[in-house]
Each structure stands twice: as structure tokens, then as C-alpha cells.
Design an enzyme around this catalytic site. Structure first.
Site, PDB file in Angstrom:
ATOM      1  N   HIS A  21       6.545   6.153  10.905  1.00 17.18           N
ATOM      2  CA  HIS A  21       7.770   5.351  10.760  1.00 17.18           C
ATOM      3  C   HIS A  21       9.035   6.210  10.668  1.00 17.18           C
ATOM      4  O   HIS A  21      10.135   5.704  10.884  1.00 17.18           O
ATOM      5  CB  HIS A  21       7.698   4.501   9.489  1.00 17.18           C
ATOM      6  CG  HIS A  21       6.934   3.224   9.647  1.00 17.18           C
ATOM      7  ND1 HIS A  21       7.173   2.312  10.643  1.00 17.18           N
ATOM      8  CD2 HIS A  21       5.945   2.693   8.878  1.00 17.18           C
ATOM      9  CE1 HIS A  21       6.359   1.283  10.496  1.00 17.18           C
ATOM     10  NE2 HIS A  21       5.600   1.481   9.437  1.00 17.18           N
TER      11      HIS A  21
ATOM     12  N   GLU B 131       5.422  -2.199  12.879  1.00 17.63           N
ATOM     13  CA  GLU B 131       4.181  -2.016  12.115  1.00 17.63           C
ATOM     14  C   GLU B 131       2.972  -1.813  13.013  1.00 17.63           C
ATOM     15  O   GLU B 131       2.054  -1.056  12.688  1.00 17.63           O
ATOM     16  CB  GLU B 131       3.963  -3.210  11.180  1.00 17.63           C
ATOM     17  CG  GLU B 131       5.026  -3.366  10.104  1.00 17.63           C
ATOM     18  CD  GLU B 131       5.141  -2.150   9.194  1.00 17.63           C
ATOM     19  OE1 GLU B 131       4.231  -1.292   9.194  1.00 17.63           O
ATOM     20  OE2 GLU B 131       6.154  -2.058   8.471  1.00 17.63           O
TER      21      GLU B 131
ATOM     22  N   HIS C  56       0.437   6.691   8.929  1.00 13.33           N
ATOM     23  CA  HIS C  56       1.165   5.446   9.211  1.00 13.33           C
ATOM     24  C   HIS C  56       2.607   5.549   8.733  1.00 13.33           C
ATOM     25  O   HIS C  56       3.557   5.235   9.468  1.00 13.33           O
ATOM     26  CB  HIS C  56       0.452   4.276   8.522  1.00 13.33           C
ATOM     27  CG  HIS C  56       1.112   2.948   8.714  1.00 13.33           C
ATOM     28  ND1 HIS C  56       0.579   1.958   9.501  1.00 13.33           N
ATOM     29  CD2 HIS C  56       2.272   2.430   8.223  1.00 13.33           C
ATOM     30  CE1 HIS C  56       1.377   0.904   9.489  1.00 13.33           C
ATOM     31  NE2 HIS C  56       2.405   1.169   8.707  1.00 13.33           N
ATOM     32  N   GLU C  57       2.779   5.998   7.498  1.00 14.13           N
ATOM     33  CA  GLU C  57       4.144   6.045   6.936  1.00 14.13           C
ATOM     34  C   GLU C  57       4.988   7.114   7.625  1.00 14.13           C
ATOM     35  O   GLU C  57       6.180   6.896   7.894  1.00 14.13           O
ATOM     36  CB  GLU C  57       4.078   6.302   5.425  1.00 14.13           C
ATOM     37  CG  GLU C  57       3.292   5.262   4.634  1.00 14.13           C
ATOM     38  CD  GLU C  57       3.682   3.833   4.956  1.00 14.13           C
ATOM     39  OE1 GLU C  57       4.886   3.554   5.151  1.00 14.13           O
ATOM     40  OE2 GLU C  57       2.776   2.967   5.022  1.00 14.13           O
TER      41      GLU C  57
ATOM     42  N   GLY D 266       0.819  -1.203   0.000  1.00 14.99           N
ATOM     43  CA  GLY D 266       0.000   0.000   0.000  1.00 14.99           C
ATOM     44  C   GLY D 266       0.848   1.245   0.000  1.00 14.99           C
ATOM     45  O   GLY D 266       0.541   2.236  -0.654  1.00 14.99           O
ATOM     46  N   ALA D 267       1.966   1.180   0.759  1.00 15.20           N
ATOM     47  CA  ALA D 267       2.911   2.295   0.835  1.00 15.20           C
ATOM     48  C   ALA D 267       4.176   1.771   1.491  1.00 15.20           C
ATOM     49  O   ALA D 267       4.189   0.682   2.074  1.00 15.20           O
ATOM     50  CB  ALA D 267       2.327   3.453   1.645  1.00 15.20           C
ATOM     51  N   MET D 268       5.258   2.547   1.397  1.00 20.07           N
ATOM     52  CA  MET D 268       6.534   2.145   1.988  1.00 20.07           C
ATOM     53  C   MET D 268       7.245   3.360   2.539  1.00 20.07           C
ATOM     54  O   MET D 268       7.403   4.373   1.852  1.00 20.07           O
ATOM     55  CB  MET D 268       7.408   1.428   0.942  1.00 20.07           C
ATOM     56  CG  MET D 268       8.783   1.037   1.447  1.00 20.07           C
ATOM     57  SD  MET D 268       8.683  -0.076   2.862  1.00 20.07           S
ATOM     58  CE  MET D 268      10.190   0.401   3.721  1.00 20.07           C
ATOM     59  N   GLU D 269       7.717   3.235   3.799  1.00 16.96           N
ATOM     60  CA  GLU D 269       8.220   4.368   4.565  1.00 16.96           C
ATOM     61  C   GLU D 269       9.664   4.743   4.286  1.00 16.96           C
ATOM     62  O   GLU D 269      10.380   5.200   5.192  1.00 16.96           O
ATOM     63  CB  GLU D 269       8.065   4.068   6.067  1.00 16.96           C
ATOM     64  CG  GLU D 269       8.947   2.939   6.609  1.00 16.96           C
ATOM     65  CD  GLU D 269       8.301   1.562   6.602  1.00 16.96           C
ATOM     66  OE1 GLU D 269       8.767   0.680   7.331  1.00 16.96           O
ATOM     67  OE2 GLU D 269       7.313   1.375   5.860  1.00 16.96           O
ATOM     68  N   ASN D 270      10.137   4.604   3.046  1.00 15.32           N
ATOM     69  CA  ASN D 270      11.515   4.995   2.733  1.00 15.32           C
ATOM     70  C   ASN D 270      11.799   6.377   3.328  1.00 15.32           C
ATOM     71  O   ASN D 270      11.029   7.314   3.131  1.00 15.32           O
ATOM     72  CB  ASN D 270      11.714   5.046   1.211  1.00 15.32           C
ATOM     73  CG  ASN D 270      11.145   3.828   0.519  1.00 15.32           C
ATOM     74  OD1 ASN D 270      11.525   2.701   0.770  1.00 15.32           O
ATOM     75  ND2 ASN D 270      10.185   4.068  -0.359  1.00 15.32           N
TER      76      ASN D 270
END
Length: 944
Positions: A365, A384, A361-362, A325-329
């Protein structure tokens, strides 16, 4: 590329000698290790030896956005220098590498190693790739010296494939032109697919990134662009972009993107916030909402953590093809388009909430996960689960009128309860040495880690008090910034906060939390209000199931209980710390008792029948005396307790009797979630029609309530959750056959078919209207929906149509739709699972979807790979209706047929599907007649 030699006797002899030397090295290593009783060579272990520790990487990557004329492949080339320190003498360097080809250096090997100052080159005896464990192995003639620093240099080539992992290719069409995006997904173990690296979360380093890309494209990475120059390579013009160095971070947080995108940004510079997307999406304002909420959410977290955002910029980018869904890079967060872009003209309130909560959420992180990182993947839940919990707090700050904090109960707690009530569940934390394979790592990212993790941390924050929780969290993040931790480190800092605030707990934080974290499942608390007896028991949906996994805590918990009597909330938390105890205060004395107020605790509650009757009386006379979250809880608990044979099914169904007077979203959604299980089990039996009649009777008043509230559907409810419940009212009224509802949705859809450029259906209602109209219609409606899906320029609108197309009752169309998932030019790989499970959720499509998966499993598993296909959710979706011995046998045969190749990240889902199917068979045999009798008994007073 590496140099080549002509095939000659000398060349063949050299190759043979090289192979012999490698074989000799491997044999000697094995013999040496065997002498110490260990037969595993270092390169056969999936965990890196801690002999060398990286300090920084210098990486240059050059993606080609057009196919190689020689082989038709999209490729990238790269150069990497990693500086590391030797902390234990060794003559062996293991560094992760997957699906990369290496150019031979002057020493004829795949890498070169020098001292950090470059003064001396180390002699390499041999280098080779170990595909199984994904290593590049460098065997040196002499040992690296402890305390000395060295540099490892490589040149490599990889494929810029469309597999959604590592450095990969995404494609989209804009203004009739096909465009390519080179983008990345390093998490959890795909950085090694992009460049050789020490690809474990504890091996943090600083990254110096340079990208070479076509003129006119923009390059992005974690750091801000620092130097952009035009260069010429072999007479062709290119652009070279250098980025500021990253902070010290894990490899999985690296992001690299080359695209034709544009952006919008805020005027503030600390940090600079930018939203990137396709040019047309930005021009249409689809990034505006994300831009507007990002600043407030970042401000909230800076205050919440009491730590300033540590980077100079916060980029967020919407990608056409993205597995997660998404990624917290860190500094460059990647999203599916549907999760970042919001179009007021076509997106619903639900889309808007999803965008806000996923951004929260992202961004959570950026501190918890990125600044401070868990040492290994066995404690994924803490990362998470925490982000899932505080996402509701961040979104609530950005949109305070939505009351989104309460929705965690429906969206996380009630969602995870059924999974955690299986014997095939698992603890939040596992032993570190049990999670080593890439598939095992991927398997950790499940509903237990996200949703149970969020629920348990919310409970912890509640019994500590939010100020104490935040204080402990802040000292934890400050103490461990730019390093790694284990879960006990957080418990230690929370305990210090308790002490600093003179808090009172029955036991230390780690003692309270260990049973919740280190054993699977959760308790059901049973309160006998006649005598005040309170007891706990491991809650299992299948009362006859056998728990074979031993627990050091014997499946007992330390349970914080908030409760009320007859509408009066009791002031203090009461702790249940034994299996059974008497609490005289919980005797009813003729009044009702209600425990787990606002579901702050992660457990279910049962009562004696007398208390249930008193609660029913309250619901039927003045239901608002009971808090709205607890009205939802009573329904959910009762249905689950009935499935576990701790209550009668008739009693559970009685919790829905008062719904004809209920207008709030949470209780209705809780009821519908549970009745969905009844539909799954019973919509192919003679119970189906009496059940439909009952639902129709209960939902009709709600349908009319919203008709009146919206002046005959001409306006939108003001309250956020009312908008959700309006959708529920229409969906269930149409599903159960309320004539006015079906007439309404088909009329709206026909008007759109007549004027495709004028879609007057409100975005909040499009999902339910599309599905209802396509289900009621036939080929013409489906073909129109398909044509609109193909031309949809807004991802959320395309998503609504994608799911609605699975609602048709025409099996020929459903089969055609399923076949499209095998062609990524028709259905994107990221969406294939969603289409298959949507078809499976259709009464007419379940068997079609199951047959399709069985027929094409091997192709999907090998062709798409774990990075692009959510096999776990697909297995869960296509088996959700299984409730007959024949279906169980088919599932067993499917498992047996593919046992040799295995199920990758779906292994646990397969075990859960088998367990669920056995439970469903037993449930149906036990309850079908009682349910039929109950629904038949409700036929009086039918409402038209």
C-alpha cells in the site's frame, strides 16, 4: 475551554437571538436551494462541495493518559490550522468534525478564518455542528475569493475513548502495572473524530504534526521525529515532539501514537526500519522476525514498482487493541499484536506466514493506495485487492522456500467463490453516488473487495504476462504520484504497456475487465469434451434463485482459458468470448481434458460425465499427473457444482475417494473446506456418524504418514505446507475418532497441565491439540486453558487458547465464555466477535451463541459501535449452521425486530445470511438422503 457567562436575562436573550439567526440562515439556504429544485442544504449532503481544497494542516494534539479528575474521562485537546485554496466562490465552509467540542474564539465562534498571510480576519456570521453528516459549518459574512488562500483555526477537545476509532485509548498490563497507549485509526472516516478536516481521500494535504505527551513516553507519527523538547504547562513538565512534514496524502493515512514502547531497528538508514512493541515483547525478541522480513519485502516492492520508497522511515507497531488486522498508515503501519509479533518458542509456522503476508500487504500500500490513491471509496477493491494479490509475491520473495504464491488459490479464490455465487453479492466497483454514508463505506471492505479483487488482478497479470502488467503498473504510479485516480486510469496504462510490447489481446484491457469489475458474480465454464462445445453461465449456488440486479453485460464475461489434455499443457490461452462456441481442440478423443490450469482464471469449470470419469480414473491411478493446484480445484469445483445442482452430490463426494493416497496440503485443505459445510449441515442429523466413519477411513493413512515422517511426532516436517497438512491430519483424525489421535492429544495436554511451566507441545500443533483436548475433557481442562490464556505474554499463544476454549462441549462453560465478551476487561473488544463466532462453530455452542447475540444485540451495537465490533462476521458466524425453517423464521424475526435501528456495516451480511439459510434448507431437503446412502456405501475396508 470556552468562556462562560452567568445565567441572566441578557445571556438568555443572546442565546435565543443566536438560535434564531442560525434557524434563519438554514431557512434562507433551504429556500434558495428550493428555487432551483433542490431541497438539500449543503450541510445535509454526505459529500463535501469542492469549493475549497486543503494544502496543509498544522496540528497540535495533547492526549491525557490519566483520567480527568472531574468526570473520570480520558481526553485530548488540540489546535489545528488548515490552509486551503478557494476554487469556487462561496461564503460557506464545510469541514468534517465528529464528537469534538470546540473552544470559542475571540469572535465567539467555534473557528476563526483569516487570509493565508494572517493580515485579515474574515467575519463569521455563524458556526454550528451538523452531527448527522458530521460537519462543522462556518457561515461567512462575505464570500471567499476564487484563487485566494485562507487559514481556518480551531481549538477542540475530544474523548480518548476505548472505541478503537479515531484517536483512542488502548490499555495493557506489564510487570504488574496498567499502561495506557494513545493511538489512532483514521481509516476510513475517523480522522474527523481527531481534528476538523476535509476527510475525503481525494482531498490530499501535507500534515505538520506536534504531540505533547508525558515525559518518559515516546511519540510517533507518519514523519520522523524532528524536534523533541521538555516544556512546562501550568507548572507540570511535559515533552513536546515535532515531526517532519508528511508527504501529500489523504487524511485516512494519518497516524498518531503516544506510548511507553521501545523498538528495534536495522542499521540501514534509507529508509530506517523500526519495529515498535511493548518493552517485554521487544526484549523477548518477538519483533525480530518482522524486522528481518521488512527490508527484503520493501526491496522487492521498490523493484516491482520501479519506484524508490518515498519516505525516510518505515515504522511498524504492534498494538494491544486494534480493530483491523493492520492499517497502512504511510510511514507508521499499525498492527494487531498477533499479526506483527512472532515468538519462535510459541508461534507456529502459520503465525509466521501470516506475519510475512500481512507485512507485505501493508507495505504494498505504501505505493498503491498511499502514493496513488483512489478518488472515492466505491473502488476500494482496486486498492485492497491489489495489496492482497501482491502480498503473496512479496512474502514469496522474503520466504522463497514456502511456495506461498500458490496458497492464494485456497486463501482468497476458494474463500470468495461461495459469497460471490449469491444473488446478494455485489460488483467490485459501485456507482460513486451509491457509497456515501460512513456505514456504506465500511461495508465496502469485505471479502469481495479483498479476495475477488486479488483473484481478478492475478488473472489480469496472467493473461497480460507479469512483465507487461508490471510495466503498466509502474507508469501508472509514476504518472499519478501524490494524486488520485479512478479504475479506468489503471486500465489505460496497462493498455499502453500491451501496445509497447506488441501484445495481442482479443479486446482492449478495459473491455475485457469491465464485465469482471462492473457486474457481480463469475461464470461456470462447461466443456462437453465429446463434441468440443464450450459454454459459459452465471454461476449461482442456488439454481432457483432469481437475479434481480440487471447487468449491462448480461452476466457474460470474456474468459481466458489455460487448459491441458491428458497431462500436456496447451501452449496458448484460448478466449471464450461468447455464450457458447465449438472448440474442436477440446474434444477428448478418449483422453481427459482439464481447464483453468493453476486456477489463474476467476471461474469454475464443469465437464461432461465422460470427462469426469476419465479424471477420476487419473486421480485413482496416478494423481500426481494432475497439477496439485488443480487437484484442489477439482474437489472445490465439484462440491460447488453439486450445490448448484449442476452435478450429482455423489459425484462430488467421489472427488475425495482418492485422498487416502494424497499427502499434499492443498487438495486436502480444499476437501476439508468443503466437508466443513457438510459438518455444518449434517452434524445434527443421522448422517453424522456415517460421515465420521468415512472421514476416519480417509484420514487414517495421512495420520500414519505424518507419524512416520516425524519419527512418532518427535520432529517437524521440512516443507512449509507439510507442516500445515500435519495439523490437518491430527485435527481430522481426532475429530473423526481415531483412538490413537485422541490419546496423543490428551496425553500431551495432561503433561502440560502437570507442568504448566513446561509446554512441550510444538507451536505448529498447539491450536489443534488445545482444541482436541479441551473438547475431550471437561471443566478441569477448560479452567486450565483459561488460566493460561489470562497469563499468556505472547499474543499468538493467547489467540490459540482463546479459540480452543470455545471447543468445550460443556454448555455451562460456553455460556460463561460468551458472557465474558460483554466485559472488555476480560475479553478485549477486538476479540469479542472471534469468541462468539468460535462458540457458534462448535456443534454444542451454535444455539447458545445465536441466543446470546439475539439477547445482547442492541447492547453490543450501541455500546461497542461499528469501530470496535465486526458485526458482519458475527452475523455470518452465528448463522452458518442455519438449515431449518424454524431457524429461518428466527432470523427473519431478528431482522424485523432491529430494522428500525438497522445493522450498520452488517447490512449486507444480514441479506446474505437470509439467502444462505434458504439455500441450506433446500440443499438439506434435496441431498440428505443421497449423502447418507453414499457414506453408507463406503463402509467397507475400514482401517483401524
Amino acid at each position: 475551554m470556552g468562556k462562560t457567562c452567568r445565567v441572566s436575562t441578557l445571556c438568555v436573550l443572546c442565546v435565543i437571538l443566536a438560535l434564531v439567526s442560525i434557524a434563519t440562515i438554514v431557512t434562507l439556504w433551504t429556500l434558495a436551494l428550493t428555487d432551483h429544485g433542490d431541497v438539500t442544504a449543503p450541510w445535509d449532503s454526505y459529500r463535501l462541495p469542492m469549493d475549497v481544497i486543503p494544502e496543509y494542516y498544522n496540528i497540535t494534539l495533547w492526549p491525557r493518559l490519566s483520567p480527568d479528575p472531574n468526570n473520570g474521562l480520558y481526553i485530548f485537546t488540540g489546535q489545528s490550522t488548515v490552509q486551503f485554496e478557494c476554487v469556487k466562490e462561496t461564503n460557506l465552509i464545510l469541514i468534517h468534525s465528529s464528537q469534538l467540542s470546540y473552544t470559542g474564539q475571540n469572535n465567539k465562534h467555534m473557528a476563526s478564518v483569516t487570509t493565508a498571510d494572517g493580515a485579515a480576519a474574515l467575519i463569521i456570521k455563524s458556526t454550528w455542528l451538523q452531527p448527522e453528516t458530521q460537519y462543522l459549518v462556518i457561515n461567512l459574512k462575505s464570500k471567499l475569493r476564487q484563487g485566494q488562500k485562507y487559514q481556518l483555526y480551531t481549538e477542540f477537545t475530544g474523548e480518548l475513548a476505548d472505541d478503537l476509532s479515531g484517536f483512542y485509548r488502548s490499555e495493557y498490563e506489564e510487570d504488574g502495572l496498567q499502561k495506557i497507549v494513545a493511538t489512532s485509526q483514521m481509516h476510513p472516516t475517523y480522522a474527523r473524530k481527531t481534528f476538523p478536516c476535509f476527510d475525503e481521500p481525494a482531498l490530499k494535504a501535507i500534515f505538520h504534526i506536534t504531540l505533547i505527551h508525558p515525559p518518559g513516553t515516546v511519540a510517533l507519527s507518519n514523519g520522523m521525529e524532528r524536534d523533541i523538547a521538555n516544556i512546562t504547562i501550568d507548572g507540570v513538565s511535559w515533552t513536546k515532539t515535532k515531526f517532519e512534514p508528511t508527504k501529500k496524502m489523504s487524511t485516512y493515512l494519518l497516524a498518531i501514537i503516544v506510548s511507553d514502547y521501545t523498538y528495534i531497528s536495522t542499521t540501514q538508514k534509507d529508509p530506517q526500519i523500526r519495529i515498535w512493541a511493548r518493552r517485554k515483547a521487544i526484549d523477548l525478541g518477538q519483533g525480530n522476525y518482522a524486522l528481518n522480513v521488512t527490508g527484503p519485502i520493501l526491496d522487492f516492492f521498490q523493484s516491482y514498482y520501479n519506484i524508490a520508497y518515498p519516505l525516510t522511515k518505515s515504522d511498524q507497531i504492534a498494538l494491544p487493541d486494534f480493530y483491523y488486522g493492520a492499517m497502512e498508515n504511510w510511514g507508521l503501519v499499525t498492527y494487531r499484536e498477533t499479526n506483527l509479533l512472532y515468538d519462535p518458542e510459541t508461534s507456529s509456522s502459520r503465525n509466521k506466514e501470516k506475519t510475512a503476508t500481512i507485512i507485505a500487504h501493508e507495505l504494498a500500500h505504501m505505493w498503491f493506495g498511499n502514493l496513488v490513491t483512489l478518488r472515492w471509496w466505491n473502488e476500494v477493491w482496486l486498492n485492497e485487492g491489489f495489496a492482497s494479490y501482491v502480498a503473496y509475491l512479496g512474502a514469496d520473495h522474503a520466504e522463497p522456500t514456502w511456495n506461498v504464491r500458490d496458497l492464494i488459490v485456497l486463501d482468497e479464490i476458494h474463500k470468495v467463490f461461495p459469497v460471490d455465487a449469491l444473488t446478494s453479492s455485489h460488483p467490485l466497483s459501485s456507482n460513486e453516488d451509491s457509497i456515501v454514508l460512513p456505514n456504506q463505506i465500511s461495508e465496502q471492505f469485505d471479502v469481495i473487495s479483498y479476495s475477488k479483487g486479488a483473484a481478478v488482478l492475478r488473472m489480469l497479470s496472467d493473461f497480460l504476462s507479469e512483465p507487461v502488467f508490471i510495466q503498466g503498473l509502474s507508469t501508472y504510479l509514476n504518472h499519478f504520484g501524490y494524486s488520485n485516480t479512478v479504475g479506468n486510469d489503471l486500465w489505460h496504462h496497462l493498455q499502453m504497456a500491451v501496445k509497447d510490447n506488441n501484445g495481442s489481446l482479443p479486446h482492449p484491457v478495459d473491455r475485457i475487465m469491465s464485465p469482471w469489475v462492473l457486474q457481480m458474480g463469475f461464470p461456470v465454464v462447461t466443456i462437453n469434451t465429446a463434441i468440443g462445445k464450450v459454454s459459459q453461465k452465471h454461476f449461482l449456488l442456488d439454481a432457483d434463485s432469481n437475479v434481480t440486479v440487471k447487468s449491462p453485460y448480461n452476466y457474460e464475461w470474456l474468459i481466458p482459458i489455460r487448459w491441458m489434455r491428458d497431462g500436456m499443457v496447451q501452449k496458448d490461452i484460448w478466449w471464450l468470448m461468447e455464450k457458447e462456441v465449438i472448440n474442436f481442440e477440446m474434444r477428448s478423443d478418449g483422453f481427459w481434458v482439464l481447464a483453468n490450469i493453476n486456477v489463474t482464471g476467476y471461474y469454475r469449470v464443469n465437464y461432461d460425465l465422460g470427462n469426469w470419469e476419465r479424471l477420476f480414473t487419473q486421480l485413482n491411478t496416478d494423481h500426481k499427473v494432475i497439477p496439485v493446484i488443480n487437484r484442489a480445484q477439482l474437489v472445490d469445483d465439484a462440491f460447488s457444482l453439486a450445490r448448484a445442482q449442476l452435478l450429482s452430490t455423489s459425484l462430488a463426494l467421489r472427488t475425495t475417494s482418492y485422498l487416502s493416497k494424497e499427502t499434499e496440503y492443498m487438495p486436502w485443505q480444499s476437501a476439508l473446506n468443503n466437508l466443513d459445510y457438510y459438518y455444518l449441515m449434517l452434524d445434527r442429523t443421522d448422517v453424522y456418524q456415517p460421515m465420521q466413519d468415512y472421514i476416519k477411513k480417509q484420514v487414517t493413512p495421512l495420520f500414519l504418514y505424518f507419524k512416520n515422517m516425524t519419527s512418532d511426532w518427535s520432529s517437524v516436517p521440512v516443507q512449509h505446507t507439510d507442516q500445515y497438512n500435519q495439523e490437518n491430519a491430527i485435527r481430522m483424525a481426532c475429530r473423526s475418532g481415531v483412538p490413537e489421535c485422541n490419546s496423543l492429544t490428551t496425553t500431551w495436554f495432561k503433561k502440560w497441565m502437570e507442568e504448566p511451566q513446561q509446554n512441550m507441545i510444538h507451536p505448529n500443533l498447539r491450536s489443534v491439540v488445545y482444541c482436541s483436548a479441551i473438547a475431550a475433557g471437561d471443566k478441569a481442562e477448560w479452567e486450565f486453558g483459561w488460566s493460561q490464556f489470562k497469563i499468556a505474554s505472547v499474543a499468538n499463544e493467547a489467540n490459540k487458547l482463546m479459540f480452543a476454549l470455545a471447543c468445550t462441549n460443556n454448555t455451562e462453560l460456553l455460556n460463561r465464555y460468551l458472557s465474558y465478551t460483554l466485559n472488555s476487561t476480560i475479553i478485549r473488544k477486538q476479540d469479542a466477535t472471534s469468541v462468539i463466532t468460535a462458540v457458534a462453530s462448535n456443534r454444542a455452542g451454535q444455539k447458545l451463541a445465536w441466543d446470546f447475540v439475539r439477547e445482547h444485540w442492541e447492547y453490543m451495537f450501541t455500546e461497542y459501535g461499528v469501530g470496535s465490533f465486526s458485526f458482519a462476521s458475527m452475523i455470518t458466524g452465528v448463522t452458518a449452521r442455519f438449515s431449518t425453517p424454524a431457524e429461518l423464521q428466527e432470523l427473519k424475526e431478528f431482522v424485523e425486530a432491529h430494522s428500525a435501528t438497522g445493522f450498520g456495516s452488517a447490512t449486507l451480511a444480514v441479506d446474505q445470511a437470509l439467502e444462505r439459510t434458504r439455500m441450506n434448507i433446500k440443499w438439506l431437503q434435496t441431498n440428505k438422503q443421497e449423502i447418507l446412502n453414499w457414506f453408507n456405501s463406503q463402509k467397507g475396508d475400514q482401517m483401524q
